[in-house]
Design a protein around this motif. Sequence first.
Motif, PDB file in Angstrom:
ATOM      1  N   ARG A 129       0.865  -1.175   0.000  1.00  0.00           N
ATOM      2  CA  ARG A 129       0.000   0.000   0.000  1.00  0.00           C
ATOM      3  C   ARG A 129       0.905   1.229   0.000  1.00  0.00           C
ATOM      4  O   ARG A 129       1.659   1.442   0.942  1.00  0.00           O
ATOM      5  CB  ARG A 129      -0.872   0.000   1.249  1.00  0.00           C
ATOM      6  N   PHE A 130       0.853   2.000  -1.044  1.00  0.00           N
ATOM      7  CA  PHE A 130       1.675   3.197  -1.159  1.00  0.00           C
ATOM      8  C   PHE A 130       0.858   4.387  -0.690  1.00  0.00           C
ATOM      9  O   PHE A 130      -0.130   4.756  -1.323  1.00  0.00           O
ATOM     10  CB  PHE A 130       2.166   3.375  -2.594  1.00  0.00           C
ATOM     11  N   ARG A 131       1.271   4.959   0.423  1.00  0.00           N
ATOM     12  CA  ARG A 131       0.542   6.080   1.009  1.00  0.00           C
ATOM     13  C   ARG A 131       1.184   7.402   0.607  1.00  0.00           C
ATOM     14  O   ARG A 131       2.388   7.474   0.379  1.00  0.00           O
ATOM     15  CB  ARG A 131       0.525   5.940   2.540  1.00  0.00           C
ATOM     16  N   GLU A 132       0.389   8.431   0.571  1.00  0.00           N
ATOM     17  CA  GLU A 132       0.870   9.768   0.253  1.00  0.00           C
ATOM     18  C   GLU A 132       1.597  10.343   1.470  1.00  0.00           C
ATOM     19  O   GLU A 132       1.347   9.959   2.609  1.00  0.00           O
ATOM     20  CB  GLU A 132      -0.295  10.678  -0.138  1.00  0.00           C
ATOM     21  N   ARG A 133       2.476  11.289   1.199  1.00  0.00           N
ATOM     22  CA  ARG A 133       3.269  11.910   2.259  1.00  0.00           C
ATOM     23  C   ARG A 133       2.385  12.470   3.371  1.00  0.00           C
ATOM     24  O   ARG A 133       2.636  12.231   4.551  1.00  0.00           O
ATOM     25  CB  ARG A 133       4.140  13.012   1.663  1.00  0.00           C
ATOM     26  N   ASP A 134       1.336  13.211   3.022  1.00  0.00           N
ATOM     27  CA  ASP A 134       0.494  13.832   4.049  1.00  0.00           C
ATOM     28  C   ASP A 134      -0.240  12.791   4.897  1.00  0.00           C
ATOM     29  O   ASP A 134      -0.480  13.005   6.073  1.00  0.00           O
ATOM     30  CB  ASP A 134      -0.482  14.839   3.434  1.00  0.00           C
ATOM     31  N   GLU A 135      -0.557  11.659   4.310  1.00  0.00           N
ATOM     32  CA  GLU A 135      -1.216  10.588   5.063  1.00  0.00           C
ATOM     33  C   GLU A 135      -0.280  10.011   6.131  1.00  0.00           C
ATOM     34  O   GLU A 135      -0.682   9.772   7.266  1.00  0.00           O
ATOM     35  CB  GLU A 135      -1.679   9.498   4.100  1.00  0.00           C
ATOM     36  N   LEU A 168       6.754  15.215  14.297  1.00  0.00           N
ATOM     37  CA  LEU A 168       7.476  15.130  13.043  1.00  0.00           C
ATOM     38  C   LEU A 168       8.671  16.082  13.075  1.00  0.00           C
ATOM     39  O   LEU A 168       8.518  17.278  13.280  1.00  0.00           O
ATOM     40  CB  LEU A 168       6.541  15.472  11.878  1.00  0.00           C
ATOM     41  N   GLN A 169       9.866  15.546  12.888  1.00  0.00           N
ATOM     42  CA  GLN A 169      11.097  16.333  12.911  1.00  0.00           C
ATOM     43  C   GLN A 169      11.535  16.755  11.513  1.00  0.00           C
ATOM     44  O   GLN A 169      12.274  17.717  11.357  1.00  0.00           O
ATOM     45  CB  GLN A 169      12.225  15.514  13.554  1.00  0.00           C
ATOM     46  N   GLY A 170      11.119  15.989  10.520  1.00  0.00           N
ATOM     47  CA  GLY A 170      11.502  16.319   9.154  1.00  0.00           C
ATOM     48  C   GLY A 170      11.157  15.195   8.203  1.00  0.00           C
ATOM     49  O   GLY A 170      10.842  14.080   8.613  1.00  0.00           O
ATOM     50  N   VAL A 171      11.194  15.525   6.921  1.00  0.00           N
ATOM     51  CA  VAL A 171      10.950  14.544   5.867  1.00  0.00           C
ATOM     52  C   VAL A 171      12.055  14.734   4.830  1.00  0.00           C
ATOM     53  O   VAL A 171      12.342  15.861   4.417  1.00  0.00           O
ATOM     54  CB  VAL A 171       9.561  14.734   5.220  1.00  0.00           C
ATOM     55  N   ARG A 172      12.663  13.628   4.450  1.00  0.00           N
ATOM     56  CA  ARG A 172      13.732  13.661   3.447  1.00  0.00           C
ATOM     57  C   ARG A 172      13.336  12.767   2.279  1.00  0.00           C
ATOM     58  O   ARG A 172      12.555  11.830   2.436  1.00  0.00           O
ATOM     59  CB  ARG A 172      15.042  13.120   4.034  1.00  0.00           C
ATOM     60  N   ASP A 173      13.919  13.031   1.138  1.00  0.00           N
ATOM     61  CA  ASP A 173      13.787  12.096   0.028  1.00  0.00           C
ATOM     62  C   ASP A 173      14.506  10.804   0.406  1.00  0.00           C
ATOM     63  O   ASP A 173      15.588  10.849   1.021  1.00  0.00           O
ATOM     64  CB  ASP A 173      14.453  12.647  -1.243  1.00  0.00           C
ATOM     65  N   ALA A 174      13.923   9.683   0.044  1.00  0.00           N
ATOM     66  CA  ALA A 174      14.632   8.415   0.228  1.00  0.00           C
ATOM     67  C   ALA A 174      15.878   8.468  -0.644  1.00  0.00           C
ATOM     68  O   ALA A 174      15.784   8.762  -1.838  1.00  0.00           O
ATOM     69  CB  ALA A 174      13.749   7.235  -0.162  1.00  0.00           C
ATOM     70  N   PRO A 175      17.047   8.243  -0.065  1.00  0.00           N
ATOM     71  CA  PRO A 175      18.281   8.425  -0.826  1.00  0.00           C
ATOM     72  C   PRO A 175      18.400   7.502  -2.040  1.00  0.00           C
ATOM     73  O   PRO A 175      19.032   7.854  -3.019  1.00  0.00           O
ATOM     74  CB  PRO A 175      19.388   8.132   0.187  1.00  0.00           C
TER      75      PRO A 175
END
Length: 182
Positions: free
Chosen positions: A142-148, A160-167
Amino acid sequence: MADDGFGHPRLAAIYDPLDPDRSDLDAYLRMAEEFEARQDLDIGCGAGVFALLLADRGIDVIGIDPAQPSIDVARAKPGSERVRWICGDATALPPLQVDLATTTANVAQEIADPVSRPLVTFRWTHVFGADGQVLTSDSTLRFRERDEVETDLVAHGYELQGVRDAPDRPGNEFVFLARRPG
């Protein structure tokens, strides 16, 4: 719930040989160093590759996975005695405190309940040359959206401390950095 591909002993045993390049984990090892982790809870540890890499760096690791065959593969690897292995999902954990909790690969997509978006199922068929046994496994993600994901983290008491792109998948997947206050 254990994915079919990891719940059968023969399939769990071939997981590492079918995906031998785990350089995707290097970035997550750097994050463990960045956060100066001394203890890690590796949720969905599978065959233990990431847990053992962390243990090689002196980090105290607990690896948990719902697939007993995957845990058995992990326990058979060199250095596995440095990791505490638990078969079960996160609800099977005893009370504990760690510096870092990680989920890598598709672990977060394995969380399919409650379903509010379509699920994606992949099917693999493996034929074993030694005896001709055919095993088919389905993997439902199940691929969830970032805001979810952000909303779920906050709803479960995380800050939430931060969100990064998966390297290893920039622009397609995210790494969520969250902390439970207190």
